[in-house]
Design a protein around this motif. Sequence first.
Motif, PDB file in Angstrom:
ATOM      1  N   HIS A 191     -13.582  58.626 -75.511  1.00  0.00           N
ATOM      2  CA  HIS A 191     -14.331  57.481 -76.036  1.00  0.00           C
ATOM      3  C   HIS A 191     -14.943  56.641 -74.923  1.00  0.00           C
ATOM      4  O   HIS A 191     -15.123  55.431 -75.066  1.00  0.00           O
ATOM      5  CB  HIS A 191     -13.451  56.613 -76.946  1.00  0.00           C
ATOM      6  CG  HIS A 191     -12.836  57.380 -78.072  1.00  0.00           C
ATOM      7  ND1 HIS A 191     -13.559  57.783 -79.169  1.00  0.00           N
ATOM      8  CD2 HIS A 191     -11.583  57.866 -78.232  1.00  0.00           C
ATOM      9  CE1 HIS A 191     -12.767  58.469 -79.978  1.00  0.00           C
ATOM     10  NE2 HIS A 191     -11.564  58.539 -79.433  1.00  0.00           N
TER      11      HIS A 191
ATOM     12  N   GLU B 197     -19.578  66.382 -71.110  1.00  0.00           N
ATOM     13  CA  GLU B 197     -19.858  65.313 -72.060  1.00  0.00           C
ATOM     14  C   GLU B 197     -18.782  65.258 -73.138  1.00  0.00           C
ATOM     15  O   GLU B 197     -18.367  64.192 -73.562  1.00  0.00           O
ATOM     16  CB  GLU B 197     -21.228  65.542 -72.690  1.00  0.00           C
ATOM     17  CG  GLU B 197     -21.609  64.457 -73.681  1.00  0.00           C
ATOM     18  CD  GLU B 197     -22.964  64.689 -74.317  1.00  0.00           C
ATOM     19  OE1 GLU B 197     -23.272  63.966 -75.271  1.00  0.00           O
ATOM     20  OE2 GLU B 197     -23.705  65.582 -73.879  1.00  0.00           O
TER      21      GLU B 197
ATOM     22  N   GLU C 118     -22.721  45.710 -73.494  1.00  0.00           N
ATOM     23  CA  GLU C 118     -23.135  44.682 -74.443  1.00  0.00           C
ATOM     24  C   GLU C 118     -22.532  43.332 -74.086  1.00  0.00           C
ATOM     25  O   GLU C 118     -23.185  42.306 -74.180  1.00  0.00           O
ATOM     26  CB  GLU C 118     -22.734  45.077 -75.859  1.00  0.00           C
ATOM     27  CG  GLU C 118     -23.583  46.174 -76.445  1.00  0.00           C
ATOM     28  CD  GLU C 118     -23.088  46.631 -77.816  1.00  0.00           C
ATOM     29  OE1 GLU C 118     -22.264  45.924 -78.433  1.00  0.00           O
ATOM     30  OE2 GLU C 118     -23.513  47.704 -78.255  1.00  0.00           O
TER      31      GLU C 118
ATOM     32  N   ARG D  46     -16.617  62.019 -74.315  1.00  0.00           N
ATOM     33  CA  ARG D  46     -16.635  61.546 -75.706  1.00  0.00           C
ATOM     34  C   ARG D  46     -15.238  61.585 -76.326  1.00  0.00           C
ATOM     35  O   ARG D  46     -14.882  60.688 -77.085  1.00  0.00           O
ATOM     36  CB  ARG D  46     -17.618  62.356 -76.538  1.00  0.00           C
ATOM     37  CG  ARG D  46     -19.050  62.082 -76.143  1.00  0.00           C
ATOM     38  CD  ARG D  46     -20.049  62.647 -77.140  1.00  0.00           C
ATOM     39  NE  ARG D  46     -21.397  62.523 -76.656  1.00  0.00           N
ATOM     40  CZ  ARG D  46     -22.111  61.405 -76.688  1.00  0.00           C
ATOM     41  NH1 ARG D  46     -21.610  60.310 -77.173  1.00  0.00           N
ATOM     42  NH2 ARG D  46     -23.348  61.400 -76.231  1.00  0.00           N
TER      43      ARG D  46
ATOM     44  N   GLU E  64     -20.676  51.406 -73.711  1.00  0.00           N
ATOM     45  CA  GLU E  64     -21.627  50.601 -74.476  1.00  0.00           C
ATOM     46  C   GLU E  64     -21.078  49.203 -74.763  1.00  0.00           C
ATOM     47  O   GLU E  64     -21.796  48.211 -74.680  1.00  0.00           O
ATOM     48  CB  GLU E  64     -22.006  51.311 -75.782  1.00  0.00           C
ATOM     49  CG  GLU E  64     -22.888  52.516 -75.576  1.00  0.00           C
ATOM     50  CD  GLU E  64     -24.204  52.182 -74.900  1.00  0.00           C
ATOM     51  OE1 GLU E  64     -24.791  51.111 -75.180  1.00  0.00           O
ATOM     52  OE2 GLU E  64     -24.647  52.981 -74.065  1.00  0.00           O
ATOM     53  N   GLU E  65     -19.798  49.114 -75.092  1.00  0.00           N
ATOM     54  CA  GLU E  65     -19.187  47.814 -75.379  1.00  0.00           C
ATOM     55  C   GLU E  65     -19.194  46.919 -74.142  1.00  0.00           C
ATOM     56  O   GLU E  65     -19.529  45.736 -74.230  1.00  0.00           O
ATOM     57  CB  GLU E  65     -17.751  48.020 -75.867  1.00  0.00           C
ATOM     58  CG  GLU E  65     -17.102  46.734 -76.323  1.00  0.00           C
ATOM     59  CD  GLU E  65     -15.711  46.971 -76.889  1.00  0.00           C
ATOM     60  OE1 GLU E  65     -14.870  46.068 -76.737  1.00  0.00           O
ATOM     61  OE2 GLU E  65     -15.468  48.043 -77.474  1.00  0.00           O
TER      62      GLU E  65
ATOM     63  N   ASP F  69     -17.977  56.843 -73.860  1.00  0.00           N
ATOM     64  CA  ASP F  69     -19.320  56.416 -74.236  1.00  0.00           C
ATOM     65  C   ASP F  69     -19.278  55.112 -75.024  1.00  0.00           C
ATOM     66  O   ASP F  69     -20.054  54.190 -74.777  1.00  0.00           O
ATOM     67  CB  ASP F  69     -20.049  57.511 -75.017  1.00  0.00           C
ATOM     68  CG  ASP F  69     -19.306  57.968 -76.255  1.00  0.00           C
ATOM     69  OD1 ASP F  69     -18.062  57.862 -76.309  1.00  0.00           O
ATOM     70  OD2 ASP F  69     -19.975  58.455 -77.191  1.00  0.00           O
ATOM     71  N   GLU F  70     -18.317  55.006 -75.929  1.00  0.00           N
ATOM     72  CA  GLU F  70     -18.186  53.783 -76.728  1.00  0.00           C
ATOM     73  C   GLU F  70     -17.741  52.610 -75.857  1.00  0.00           C
ATOM     74  O   GLU F  70     -18.254  51.499 -75.988  1.00  0.00           O
ATOM     75  CB  GLU F  70     -17.179  54.000 -77.852  1.00  0.00           C
ATOM     76  CG  GLU F  70     -17.610  55.050 -78.858  1.00  0.00           C
ATOM     77  CD  GLU F  70     -16.478  55.485 -79.775  1.00  0.00           C
ATOM     78  OE1 GLU F  70     -15.433  54.802 -79.825  1.00  0.00           O
ATOM     79  OE2 GLU F  70     -16.647  56.518 -80.445  1.00  0.00           O
ATOM     80  N   ALA F  71     -16.785  52.854 -74.976  1.00  0.00           N
ATOM     81  CA  ALA F  71     -16.301  51.800 -74.089  1.00  0.00           C
ATOM     82  C   ALA F  71     -17.421  51.328 -73.162  1.00  0.00           C
ATOM     83  O   ALA F  71     -17.580  50.119 -72.932  1.00  0.00           O
ATOM     84  CB  ALA F  71     -15.116  52.298 -73.278  1.00  0.00           C
TER      85      ALA F  71
END
Length: 69
Positions: free
Chosen positions: A16, A9, A26, A13, A22-23, A18-20
């Motif tokens: 990034h 994990e 969305e 992280r 989620e983006e 996890d952020e990508a």
Amino acid sequence: MDGAEPLGERMARDLHLDEAFEEVMEKRGRADMPPEKELLIWTLILAGTVVLSKTDLPAQALSEVGGDA
């Protein structure tokens, strides 16, 4: 695999991912694909990225195909 770092994990992280992830979810919405299928696809992408970037398996495979073994 000798010398390969385990997937974790923290690595995801640090990259990034996890952020990508989620983006992207969305922007495209989550209704197109069941969560189980999304998880499987993104896990395979992460694992493939690690194999390609952290091991010499691609070079070994190319040498096998090219007959340089």
